[in-house]
Every structure is written in C-alpha cells, then in structure tokens.
Design a protein around this motif. Structure first.
Motif, short mmCIF file in Angstrom:
data_model
loop_
_atom_site.label_atom_id
_atom_site.label_comp_id
_atom_site.label_asym_id
_atom_site.label_seq_id
_atom_site.Cartn_x
_atom_site.Cartn_y
_atom_site.Cartn_z
N GLU A 157 -35.56 -79.38 9.59
CA GLU A 157 -36.89 -79.94 9.86
C GLU A 157 -37.30 -80.95 8.80
O GLU A 157 -37.82 -82.04 9.11
CB GLU A 157 -37.93 -78.82 9.95
N GLU A 158 -37.08 -80.61 7.53
CA GLU A 158 -37.47 -81.51 6.45
C GLU A 158 -36.67 -82.80 6.50
O GLU A 158 -37.21 -83.89 6.28
CB GLU A 158 -37.26 -80.83 5.10
N LYS A 165 -27.02 -81.61 14.34
CA LYS A 165 -27.89 -80.46 14.55
C LYS A 165 -27.50 -79.72 15.84
O LYS A 165 -27.39 -78.49 15.86
CB LYS A 165 -29.35 -80.92 14.64
N GLU A 180 -35.32 -84.19 9.19
CA GLU A 180 -35.77 -84.97 10.35
C GLU A 180 -37.09 -85.69 10.06
O GLU A 180 -37.26 -86.85 10.40
CB GLU A 180 -35.91 -84.06 11.57
N ARG A 181 -38.02 -84.99 9.40
CA ARG A 181 -39.30 -85.61 9.07
C ARG A 181 -39.10 -86.81 8.14
O ARG A 181 -39.71 -87.87 8.34
CB ARG A 181 -40.23 -84.60 8.40
#
Length: 255
Positions: free
Chosen positions: A53-54, A75, A56-57
């Motif tokens: 998640e980090e 992923k 991708e952000r």
C-alpha cells in the motif's frame, strides 16, 4: 541468492527508506519500496505484503506510471503465489482493461503469461488456454507458456492440440536446464495422452529436480497430475505420498 547477501541488501534498502522519510522524498521512496518488495519476495512473499500500500501511494503521488504498472503486475503475481487468486485476477483484469495505455509490449505479454498460469493452477483450463494463446500471439518467447498450452488442452480432452503444443515446444527451444526440466514433464504427459504407464525413474528424477526450478512452479500441476495417475492404476500408496508432497509444497509456497 545467498541469504547473507539478501539480508544485507534488505538492510541497506531499509536504511535508504529511513533517509527518504527524513527528507520526505516520495519519488525516491516509491522506488526504494518497489525494490524492497522484490527483495522481500525472494525470501518471503508474506513479508512483501506489508509494503504494497505504501509503495503504491508513493508511486501514484509522483506519477511514476511505468513503475506503477510493473508494481501492480508484481503485486498480482504475489497474490497468485500465496493463493489469493481473486485479488490476483482482479489486478490482471484491470491491467488488461487499460492495456492501450501501457507502452511496453513486454508488460502486455507478461500480463497474459501470468494470468494464464493463475487460471491454470485453479483448474480454469479454458480461460488459461485463452490467455496463453493471447500471450503467444502477442509474441511470448517464454517456454513455460507451453506447459499451459499442453496441459490445459490435455485436461480439456483436446489431445491432438496437447501433442502439437509439445511438438512446437521441442521445435522452438534449444536444450538448457530449464528446457530439459520441462521436457521431462512433457514426456510424462505424452505417456498419459497415449494411456501408457509412466516411467518410475523419470517420475523420481523429475520430483528430485523440483527444488532447483521453484520459479517454474510445476508442482502446482505435477502433484495433482501424478496423484490422478496413481489413483487410476490403483497405486494408493504413491498417490498418498504425492498428496503429502503437494500439501507440504503449498505450505511452503504460502510463506
């Protein structure tokens, strides 16, 4: 890769990540997280999940579109490896829907290859075959795609098509450790197509070589293939042994 070298590399990436956090550099942070995921996957797929998640952000904030596409494909592949198939399939479908925006042809080919394998190990043979054919049409030179073309056709009862896939594989690829490994499976598959007994020595040799070719992931079809074979000849002792190996492999691949 040597475990000590891998550990040193991961530690170096964590140090670099701390530096990025101190200077608030999202562009560099996304790059480091991307490589950290790749390194963590080498040792543990589960460890890689915590950075998704980090990463991708950070990539989205900096508009690193090309790397974001690579990240999403990795992923999906990680999800597929640990058995989270619906999540993997959702990413594959989303990437395929935006393929006109993907500039790298190799990513499109890789997408078809990975999607076909994800369907194959779920026994979705028609979908697997459809995706494998798209990979081939797009220019795939990946030898493993012929495992899907041959095995999916075999499971669907398209025995002549399965034979043709094997013959084409032999015509296209020169001898190498990986090619020879796949070729041994194809010898077994041909025997089953011809309804003949499988050579015990070849089965033993192929099983012994599995740890050296983990990235092929042949276990996912070889174990059920051999289990079905042993059951068909009422050799339940070997069928149980193969099933135990399969369970152990699934436990290993989830980590």
């Amino acid at each position: 890769m040597d475990k000590k070298v891998l550990k040193t590399q991961i530690q170096a990436l964590h140090t670099a990540l701390s530096y990025c956090n101190s200077i608030n550099s999202q562009n560099l942070k996304g790059l480091i997280l991307y490589h950290l995921i790749l390194k963590q996957k080498t040792s543990s797929n589960m460890n890689a999940l915590q950075y998704f998640e980090e990463c991708e952000r950070s990539l989205e904030k900096t508009g690193a579109y090309r790397r974001l596409i690579h990240y999403k494909l990795n992923k999906a592949n990680t999800y597929s490896t640990i058995g989270l198939y619906p999540l993997a399939e959702n990413i594959y479908k989303n990437l395929e829907n935006i393929q006109s925006q993907i500039e790298e042809k190799r990513i499109i080919i890789k997408l078809y290859e990975c999607s076909s394998w994800c369907s194959l190990i779920q026994e979705k043979y028609e979908i697997a075959l459809f995706q494998a054919k798209k990979a081939k049409k797009a220019g795939s030179k990946f030898p493993d795609i012929y495992i899907t073309l041959a095995y999916a056709n075999y499971k669907l009862g398209n025995l002549e098509e399965a034979r043709q896939a094997i013959l084409e594989f032999r015509a296209l690829f020169s001898s190498s450790p990986r090619i020879d490994f796949i070729q041994q499976f194809f010898v077994l598959l041909e025997k089953r197509i011809e309804n003949k007994l499988l050579p015990a020595l070849l089965i033993e040799r192929l099983l012994n070589q599995l740890p050296d070719f983990r990235d092929v992931e042949l276990e996912m079809i070889l174990y059920p293939f051999l289990t079905a074979y042993y059951q068909s000849i009422e050799d339940y002792k070997n069928a149980s042994m193969i099933q135990a190996c399969w369970i152990q492999y699934l436990q290993f691949s989830q980590t």
